[in-house]
Design a protein around this motif. Structure first.
Motif, PDB file in Angstrom:
ATOM      1  N   GLU A  50      53.636 -21.468 114.547  1.00 47.11           N
ATOM      2  CA  GLU A  50      52.239 -21.891 114.685  1.00 47.11           C
ATOM      3  C   GLU A  50      51.234 -20.782 114.397  1.00 47.11           C
ATOM      4  N   ILE A  51      51.294 -19.689 115.119  1.00 43.93           N
ATOM      5  CA  ILE A  51      50.378 -18.564 114.940  1.00 43.93           C
ATOM      6  C   ILE A  51      51.199 -17.277 114.951  1.00 43.93           C
ATOM      7  N   SER A  52      50.836 -16.322 114.082  1.00 45.95           N
ATOM      8  CA  SER A  52      51.564 -15.058 114.028  1.00 45.95           C
ATOM      9  C   SER A  52      50.616 -13.876 114.186  1.00 45.95           C
ATOM     10  N   ALA A  53      51.173 -12.765 114.687  1.00 47.07           N
ATOM     11  CA  ALA A  53      50.446 -11.499 114.786  1.00 47.07           C
ATOM     12  C   ALA A  53      51.423 -10.385 114.436  1.00 47.07           C
ATOM     13  N   TYR A  54      50.904  -9.294 113.859  1.00 41.81           N
ATOM     14  CA  TYR A  54      51.765  -8.222 113.363  1.00 41.81           C
ATOM     15  C   TYR A  54      51.418  -6.897 114.031  1.00 41.81           C
ATOM     16  N   ASP A  55      52.458  -6.167 114.421  1.00 38.83           N
ATOM     17  CA  ASP A  55      52.282  -4.823 114.967  1.00 38.83           C
ATOM     18  C   ASP A  55      52.761  -3.800 113.939  1.00 38.83           C
ATOM     19  N   PRO A  56      51.845  -3.025 113.335  1.00 37.91           N
ATOM     20  CA  PRO A  56      52.262  -2.053 112.314  1.00 37.91           C
ATOM     21  C   PRO A  56      53.069  -0.893 112.882  1.00 37.91           C
ATOM     22  N   GLN A  57      52.936  -0.628 114.173  1.00 37.53           N
ATOM     23  CA  GLN A  57      53.700   0.464 114.773  1.00 37.53           C
ATOM     24  C   GLN A  57      55.183   0.112 114.850  1.00 37.53           C
ATOM     25  N   ALA A  58      55.465  -1.071 115.370  1.00 33.87           N
ATOM     26  CA  ALA A  58      56.860  -1.501 115.521  1.00 33.87           C
ATOM     27  C   ALA A  58      57.385  -2.216 114.273  1.00 33.87           C
ATOM     28  N   ASP A  73      58.818 -15.851 118.696  1.00 29.39           N
ATOM     29  CA  ASP A  73      59.845 -15.250 117.850  1.00 29.39           C
ATOM     30  C   ASP A  73      59.438 -13.841 117.452  1.00 29.39           C
ATOM     31  N   VAL A  74      60.425 -12.963 117.354  1.00 32.91           N
ATOM     32  CA  VAL A  74      60.202 -11.572 116.975  1.00 32.91           C
ATOM     33  C   VAL A  74      60.936 -11.317 115.661  1.00 32.91           C
ATOM     34  N   LEU A  75      60.165 -10.983 114.618  1.00 28.61           N
ATOM     35  CA  LEU A  75      60.735 -10.755 113.296  1.00 28.61           C
ATOM     36  C   LEU A  75      60.555  -9.291 112.912  1.00 28.61           C
ATOM     37  N   ASP A  76      61.662  -8.631 112.604  1.00 25.26           N
ATOM     38  CA  ASP A  76      61.646  -7.233 112.186  1.00 25.26           C
ATOM     39  C   ASP A  76      61.378  -7.168 110.683  1.00 25.26           C
ATOM     40  N   LEU A  77      60.247  -6.558 110.298  1.00 26.33           N
ATOM     41  CA  LEU A  77      59.880  -6.447 108.892  1.00 26.33           C
ATOM     42  C   LEU A  77      60.067  -5.038 108.351  1.00 26.33           C
ATOM     43  N   SER A  78      60.774  -4.185 109.066  1.00 23.99           N
ATOM     44  CA  SER A  78      60.888  -2.779 108.668  1.00 23.99           C
ATOM     45  C   SER A  78      61.589  -2.598 107.329  1.00 23.99           C
ATOM     46  N   ALA A  79      62.406  -3.572 106.927  1.00 25.93           N
ATOM     47  CA  ALA A  79      63.086  -3.499 105.631  1.00 25.93           C
ATOM     48  C   ALA A  79      62.553  -4.563 104.674  1.00 25.93           C
ATOM     49  N   PHE A  80      61.299  -4.981 104.885  1.00 25.97           N
ATOM     50  CA  PHE A  80      60.707  -6.054 104.093  1.00 25.97           C
ATOM     51  C   PHE A  80      60.885  -5.797 102.588  1.00 25.97           C
ATOM     52  N   PRO A  81      61.273  -6.831 101.802  1.00 23.88           N
ATOM     53  CA  PRO A  81      61.236  -8.254 102.114  1.00 23.88           C
ATOM     54  C   PRO A  81      62.438  -8.816 102.875  1.00 23.88           C
ATOM     55  N   THR A  82      63.382  -7.975 103.259  1.00 21.86           N
ATOM     56  CA  THR A  82      64.426  -8.449 104.169  1.00 21.86           C
ATOM     57  C   THR A  82      63.812  -8.626 105.550  1.00 21.86           C
ATOM     58  N   ILE A  83      64.062  -9.770 106.165  1.00 22.09           N
ATOM     59  CA  ILE A  83      63.488 -10.089 107.474  1.00 22.09           C
ATOM     60  C   ILE A  83      64.615 -10.335 108.456  1.00 22.09           C
ATOM     61  N   LYS A 475      48.711  -0.995 106.511  1.00 26.20           N
ATOM     62  CA  LYS A 475      49.462  -1.399 107.706  1.00 26.20           C
ATOM     63  C   LYS A 475      50.688  -2.237 107.359  1.00 26.20           C
ATOM     64  N   SER A 476      50.807  -2.604 106.106  1.00 24.33           N
ATOM     65  CA  SER A 476      51.910  -3.451 105.660  1.00 24.33           C
ATOM     66  C   SER A 476      53.230  -2.684 105.699  1.00 24.33           C
ATOM     67  N   PRO A 477      54.348  -3.380 105.923  1.00 23.81           N
ATOM     68  CA  PRO A 477      55.644  -2.693 105.985  1.00 23.81           C
ATOM     69  C   PRO A 477      56.077  -2.085 104.662  1.00 23.81           C
ATOM     70  N   ASN A 478      55.531  -2.550 103.527  1.00 25.26           N
ATOM     71  CA  ASN A 478      55.952  -1.976 102.239  1.00 25.26           C
ATOM     72  C   ASN A 478      54.785  -1.410 101.426  1.00 25.26           C
ATOM     73  N   GLY A 479      53.630  -1.198 102.087  1.00 31.77           N
ATOM     74  CA  GLY A 479      52.519  -0.530 101.429  1.00 31.77           C
ATOM     75  C   GLY A 479      51.691  -1.392 100.506  1.00 31.77           C
ATOM     76  N   LYS A 480      51.937  -2.715 100.507  1.00 33.97           N
ATOM     77  CA  LYS A 480      51.138  -3.638  99.722  1.00 33.97           C
ATOM     78  C   LYS A 480      50.527  -4.682 100.644  1.00 33.97           C
ATOM     79  N   SER A 481      49.304  -5.112 100.339  1.00 28.12           N
ATOM     80  CA  SER A 481      48.657  -6.148 101.157  1.00 28.12           C
ATOM     81  C   SER A 481      49.577  -7.349 101.293  1.00 28.12           C
ATOM     82  N   LEU A 482      49.597  -7.926 102.489  1.00 27.13           N
ATOM     83  CA  LEU A 482      50.546  -8.997 102.797  1.00 27.13           C
ATOM     84  C   LEU A 482      49.815 -10.165 103.443  1.00 27.13           C
ATOM     85  N   LEU A 483      49.987 -11.328 102.881  1.00 27.95           N
ATOM     86  CA  LEU A 483      49.450 -12.571 103.433  1.00 27.95           C
ATOM     87  C   LEU A 483      50.594 -13.337 104.082  1.00 27.95           C
ATOM     88  N   VAL A 484      50.372 -13.776 105.336  1.00 26.55           N
ATOM     89  CA  VAL A 484      51.411 -14.473 106.096  1.00 26.55           C
ATOM     90  C   VAL A 484      50.867 -15.815 106.559  1.00 26.55           C
TER      91      VAL A 484
END
Length: 499
Positions: A50-58, A73-83, A475-484
């Motif tokens: 429904e609604i998402s929020a992103y933490d650039p630190q974690a 739900d908690v989604l790890d984006l540290s290896a984005f685009p692998t989720i 703040k994006s996990p891969n240095g490019k603007s990200l739309l979610v």
């Protein structure tokens, strides 16, 4: 040379009106007309996203999931685009449905309504890394949206206060201000003190209309945008057709801004009112339409502050009270609707849903004015004066038609239903992302000139995008603007980047 380049970019951004939190640390040349899907994850069925929020630190995305019980739900984006999907946050024992999430500085705020929907709800504050609960803060009834102020000092909630199904219990709508720095102390504001302004507000189509509801009970806050200086909040009052202006420092509601209505008799506002004419045909007619905005976002250009709203439209529809009627079923004032027989045909305006609560201006049992639901587009306001800077008129839906994705089955009922909106900065320009619930898509506009937004593209999403989130490049996990997008009907989260 590199240092001088970034200095120039930062200076240009400041001159264009960006506040400090708008300016990316590492601006990159990206084309906001070229977003495409780069990743996605399926979290379940309807209501699973429904609604998402992103933490650039974690480097974690937090998504509200109410498919079976209240989870985040908690989604790890540290290896984005692998989720990677991690263990969810289970808050089902603490209340009813989770409605919203927001992140700031390692804290996740979750808006959770009460087990009894008409009772007060809570904001659950969680550490984004450990997922440990930091605080549980009581707020008003049915906190529908929560957001942090840019400086992180406040969490602000829109407490919708919806009635129960038979309209026998109708809590007051409210706005809660949580002072994070003051050990999460909270002040919940109701609208009682503004009741004397109703007659003036009603002249511009502000509505108080629930059965036996007081002014304060009838107002239903929906969505919050906070000014870049963290001093004010602007809260949509969707069903009431207004925006509340709130002083966060003083802790009080300053005023309500009524939004008026859209005149469908004007060619610029032409609409398709029928789902039974076998075609997409925009036309004019003696109808007005209430804007009834859902989401709202705040941005600045050249030192001037603005608000943008997604004018979804929403009708009250309960077991004991449904305000909707089709025009074909209503008795119209013959002198004002001399061609009523033709006008009320199903292939004309007869199928269009309007409200029964407005329009009989002389109280003689027939309708003198007809009011539909929703602006079928977006509005931009000067945030200081609340003067309208831009209305998208019929041009917004025309772009959807040109894209070949307009759903004619929704023509009689709020059209494309723009529901979500956010503004992000790309290459020193403010870019608006507007989610359309009924065509499963995002419309993207350049707001560099707020009086004349420039259409960039339409991107298909999952089914019924409820939440739209922009993550800037720095703040994006891969240095490019990200739309979610968080897509309510199919339970997916979709990720988009430029090429």
């Amino acid at each position: 040379m590199k240092k001088r380049y970034f200095l120039v970019i930062a200076l240009a951004a400041l001159l264009n009106g960006c506040s400090d939190h708008d300016i990316p640390d590492n601006p990159t040349a990206e084309n906001p007309s070229s977003f495409k899907e780069v990743a996605g994850v399926d979290l379940g069925g309807a209501a699973a996203s429904e609604i998402s929020a992103y933490d650039p630190q974690a480097k974690r995305l937090f998504t509200v999931n109410n498919e079976s019980k209240a989870l985040v739900d908690v989604l790890d984006l540290s290896a984005f685009p692998t989720i990677t999907r991690l263990q969810p946050i289970d808050i089902s024992a603490l209340g009813g449905v989770a409605n919203s999430v927001a992140v700031h500085n390692g804290m996740l705020a979750i808006a959770l309504e009460g087990t009894n929907k008409q009772a007060n709800g809570n904001v659950i504050v969680v550490n984004t890394s450990t997922l440990a609960t930091i605080k549980q803060v009581p707020v008003g009834a049915l906190p529908d949206m929560a957001t942090f102020s840019p400086d992180g000092k406040y969490i602000v909630t829109a407490d919708e206060g919806e009635p129960n199904a038979d309209y026998t219990v109708d809590p007051k709508g409210s706005i809660s201000i949580i002072n994070v720095a003051d050990n999460f102390s909270v002040k919940t504001l109701t609208f009682d003190a503004l009741e004397s302004s109703f007659a003036m507000l009603a002249q511009k189509d502000f509505r108080i209309f629930g059965p036996k509801a007081s002014f304060a009970q009838d107002i239903e806050p929906e969505y919050v945008a906070v000014s870049s200086d963290s001093k004010k909040a602007f809260v949509t009052l969707q069903e009431n057709n207004g925006i509340a202006e709130v002083d966060l420092i003083g802790g009080n509601i300053l005023k309500i801004h009524p939004l008026g209505s859209k005149d469908i008799s004007q060619l610029i506002n032409a609409m398709d009112p029928s789902d039974k004419d076998g075609k997409v045909a925009f036309t004019t007619g003696p109808v007005k339409s209430l804007y009834l905005p859902d989401a709202i976002s705040y941005f600045s250009v050249n030192g001037t502050d603005y608000l943008i709203t997604a004018n979804e439209g929403d009708a009250r529809e309960y077991a004991s009270f449904d305000e909707q009627a089709r025009i074909s079923s209503l008795k119209l004032e013959p002198t004002l609707f001399p061609n009523a027989a033709n006008f009320q045909l199903p292939e004309k305006f007869g199928r269009l849903r309007v409200t029964k609560t407005l329009g009989d201006t002389d109280k003689d049992g027939d309708y003198d004015v007809l009011y539909g639901f929703g602006g079928r587009g977006f509005s931009i306001f000067n945030a200081s004066s609340m003067q309208t800077v831009h209305q998208s008129d019929s041009r917004f839906e025309q772009k959807v038609v040109e894209a070949g994705i307009y759903d004619d089955d929704r023509s009689d009922d709020k059209g494309v239903e723009p529901e979500g909106v956010t503004v992000g900065w790309m290459g020193g320009k403010p870019i608006a992302f507007i989610a359309m619930e009924r065509v499963d898509a995002i419309a993207i506009y350049d707001l560099s000139n707020p009086a004349d937004p420039q259409f960039l593209q339409i991107v298909k999403t999952g089914e019924a995008p409820e939440g739209v989130l922009f993550i800037p490049a720095d703040k994006s996990p891969n240095g490019k603007s990200l739309l979610v997008t968080s897509n309510e009907d199919d339970g997916t989260v979709k990720f988009f980047q430029t090429n």
